[in-house]
Design an enzyme around this catalytic site. Structure first.
Site, PDB file in Angstrom:
ATOM      1  N   TYR A   1      49.244 -27.388 -30.913  1.00 29.96           N
ATOM      2  CA  TYR A   1      50.325 -28.050 -31.662  1.00 29.96           C
ATOM      3  C   TYR A   1      50.266 -27.573 -33.097  1.00 29.96           C
ATOM      4  O   TYR A   1      49.201 -27.570 -33.716  1.00 29.96           O
ATOM      5  CB  TYR A   1      50.143 -29.569 -31.606  1.00 29.96           C
ATOM      6  CG  TYR A   1      51.139 -30.367 -32.409  1.00 29.96           C
ATOM      7  CD1 TYR A   1      50.728 -31.110 -33.522  1.00 29.96           C
ATOM      8  CD2 TYR A   1      52.479 -30.408 -32.075  1.00 29.96           C
ATOM      9  CE1 TYR A   1      51.635 -31.861 -34.259  1.00 29.96           C
ATOM     10  CE2 TYR A   1      53.404 -31.155 -32.811  1.00 29.96           C
ATOM     11  CZ  TYR A   1      52.970 -31.878 -33.904  1.00 29.96           C
ATOM     12  OH  TYR A   1      53.874 -32.608 -34.644  1.00 29.96           O
TER      13      TYR A   1
ATOM     14  N   ASP B   1      45.842 -21.566 -37.391  1.00 28.40           N
ATOM     15  CA  ASP B   1      46.254 -22.924 -37.760  1.00 28.40           C
ATOM     16  C   ASP B   1      44.981 -23.771 -37.890  1.00 28.40           C
ATOM     17  O   ASP B   1      44.434 -24.253 -36.895  1.00 28.40           O
ATOM     18  CB  ASP B   1      47.208 -23.523 -36.720  1.00 28.40           C
ATOM     19  CG  ASP B   1      47.625 -24.934 -37.111  1.00 28.40           C
ATOM     20  OD1 ASP B   1      48.615 -25.427 -36.526  1.00 28.40           O
ATOM     21  OD2 ASP B   1      46.963 -25.546 -37.972  1.00 28.40           O
TER      22      ASP B   1
ATOM     23  N   LYS C   1      45.439 -31.877 -43.737  1.00 26.59           N
ATOM     24  CA  LYS C   1      44.488 -32.958 -43.485  1.00 26.59           C
ATOM     25  C   LYS C   1      43.383 -33.052 -44.549  1.00 26.59           C
ATOM     26  O   LYS C   1      43.605 -33.586 -45.631  1.00 26.59           O
ATOM     27  CB  LYS C   1      43.933 -32.810 -42.068  1.00 26.59           C
ATOM     28  CG  LYS C   1      45.036 -32.981 -40.995  1.00 26.59           C
ATOM     29  CD  LYS C   1      44.493 -32.871 -39.605  1.00 26.59           C
ATOM     30  CE  LYS C   1      45.602 -32.780 -38.575  1.00 26.59           C
ATOM     31  NZ  LYS C   1      46.155 -34.095 -38.184  1.00 26.59           N
TER      32      LYS C   1
END
Ligand code: KE4
Length: 432
Positions: free
Chosen positions: A142, A237, A270
């Site tokens: 994702y 990612d 994050k």
């Protein structure tokens, strides 16, 4: 009715599904989401005042634990100087310098406000840099909810990806190829078929959106080789893994196993915001300078590099560089995983688990899955029993079997022991 239930009912009247992000709604596991009243260290307290040991930590950012004094102080101080300016600040430069010091594969970085924005912008930049349209992603990975990434595998490598969301027209996903994670044969075929058209390959190096699946070293090495051979940009990612699995991210872990390994671009989020809206994407200077205002690839954001978020991120990055931080975090995460394995074995429950740094995952299978199709064979009823059994005992893990878990520096050995003891009770329920 308890306060979580009444809040959830009230929320559903004014917010779709009662939540601002779908996974929070407990749809996969059933039951009522816990509305957080406050959090401190490794704990949060819900609307009924019940305490939980938190293994989500905002889905990764809260690596220090909630309310770390140095972070709170930095944020409070920054707020007094202003919330947002829409103009450059020194702190953005400081944070960019810190990120580049810790992730040397990048020469430059652009700060944005979410992982979705960072991944979307990285793809646009890769397409602008190569003049090519196609991209490769992997099933189960994702990268946020940009249209081009809401795709599942087409009927074959030659066919286009199929949109996984309503509202995404086929022409938007026609250039996205979706391959099986850890499948070298498919990778070879895809590059043989589309190599000259590929702008980039984007991957979660340790796939936390499949709970916890590592890219094998041979697979990762082959991704690197094929991207180099065909002139496609290799995009890591690291929104979840960055500063979470290692001080240098997952790329530092792979560089230990593949000499000289580095991606061409990295997407982060994050932890770099410490829990506030902050993400980033970066790469080599010649690619990054193609971004506006210098180059022709447009990208922008009102709150990009926000002065309060950058203070939160900087304070967090400073703390994770303290001596002994990673050894302590890894020891706690490993003891959690070892304890869960032992408890499952004791109850004769098929179980496997893995961890890296402060990130962990587990499966109700004897062997660790290598791809999405295997992960999704999980007996969801059993997972839901485990989830709710732990929740009832004050242990908060991800409300979905395809999500990873996170340990913070604030979790104590006693918290880990209490978690393992609770899991041992629940595994007994599963083995009946
Ligand atoms: P955001 O747009 O949610 O900040 O980041 C998207 C994203 C990109 N890349 C990776 C590897 C990610 O894990 C994420 C977001 N992760 C999910 C948890 N699996 C966020 C939780 C949620 O969607 O509410």
């Amino acid at each position: 009715m308890d306060n979580n239930q009444s809040l959830f009912e009230r929320a559903q009247r004014v917010i779709p599904g009662g939540v601002n992000s779908p996974v929070r709604a407990f749809k996969a596991v059933g039951g009522t989401p816990r509305f957080v009243q406050r959090a401190q260290g490794p704990y949060f307290w819900d609307a009924n005042g019940k305490q939980y040991i938190d293994y989500i930590g905002s889905w990764g950012p809260i690596i220090l634990g909630h309310g770390h004094p140095a972070v709170v102080e930095a944020v409070q101080k920054a707020m007094l100087d202003g919330f947002s300016f829409g103009a450059p600040t020194e702190r953005e430069v400081e944070l960019a310098e810190e990120i580049l010091k810790l992730v040397p594969s990048m020469d430059m970085v652009r700060l944005v406000s979410s992982g979705t924005e960072a991944a979307m912008s990285a793809i646009r930049l890769a397409r602008g840099a190569t003049g090519r349209k196609k991209l490769i992603k992997f099933e189960g990975c994702y990268h946020g909810h940009a249209d081009a990434l809401l795709v599942k595998a087409g009927s074959g490598l030659a066919t286009n990806g199929l949109a996984t969301s309503a509202g995404v027209p086929p022409e938007v996903v026609q250039h996205t190829l979706v391959l099986e994670y850890n499948n070298i044969l498919q990778l070879e075929e895809a590059f043989a078929l589309h190599g000259p058209e590929l702008a980039c390959l984007m991957i979660e190096p340790i796939a936390g959106n499949m709970n916890f699946v590592r890219a094998s070293v041979p697979f990762m090495r082959r991704c690197r080789e094929l991207c180099t051979a065909h002139g496609a940009l290799f995009v890591f990612d690291e929104v979840m893994t960055g500063f979470r699995v290692h001080l240098g991210g997952a790329q530092a872990v792979y560089a230990q196993q593949i000499p000289g390994f580095e991606p061409d671009m990295t997407v982060m989020g994050k932890v770099i915001g410490g829990g506030m809206p902050l993400a980033a994407f970066g790469g080599k200077r010649e690619v990054m300078n193609l971004l506006a205002p210098l180059g022709a690839v447009y990208q922008a954001g009102t709150l990009s590099g926000n002065p309060v978020a950058t203070a939160c991120g900087l304070a967090t990055l400073k703390e994770i560089q303290q001596p002994g931080f990673w050894a302590g975090l890894e020891a706690k995460t490993q003891s959690l995983v070892d304890g869960l394995k032992a408890a499952a074995a004791q109850a004769d429950v098929p179980f496997s688990a893995d961890c890296q740094g402060g990130m962990f995952g587990f499966f109700l299978f004897p062997d660790l899955p290598q791809n999405y199709a295997t992960v999704m064979k999980t007996d969801s009823a059993k997972f839901n029993t485990l989830f709710h059994g732990l929740l009832d005992r004050g242990i908060y893990i991800a409300p979905a079997l395809y999500e990873a878990g996170f340990v913070s520096a604030a979790h104590t050995d006693a918290d880990i022991a209490a978690t393992v003891a609770a899991a041992a009770e629940v595994f007994q329920l599963l083995s009946k």
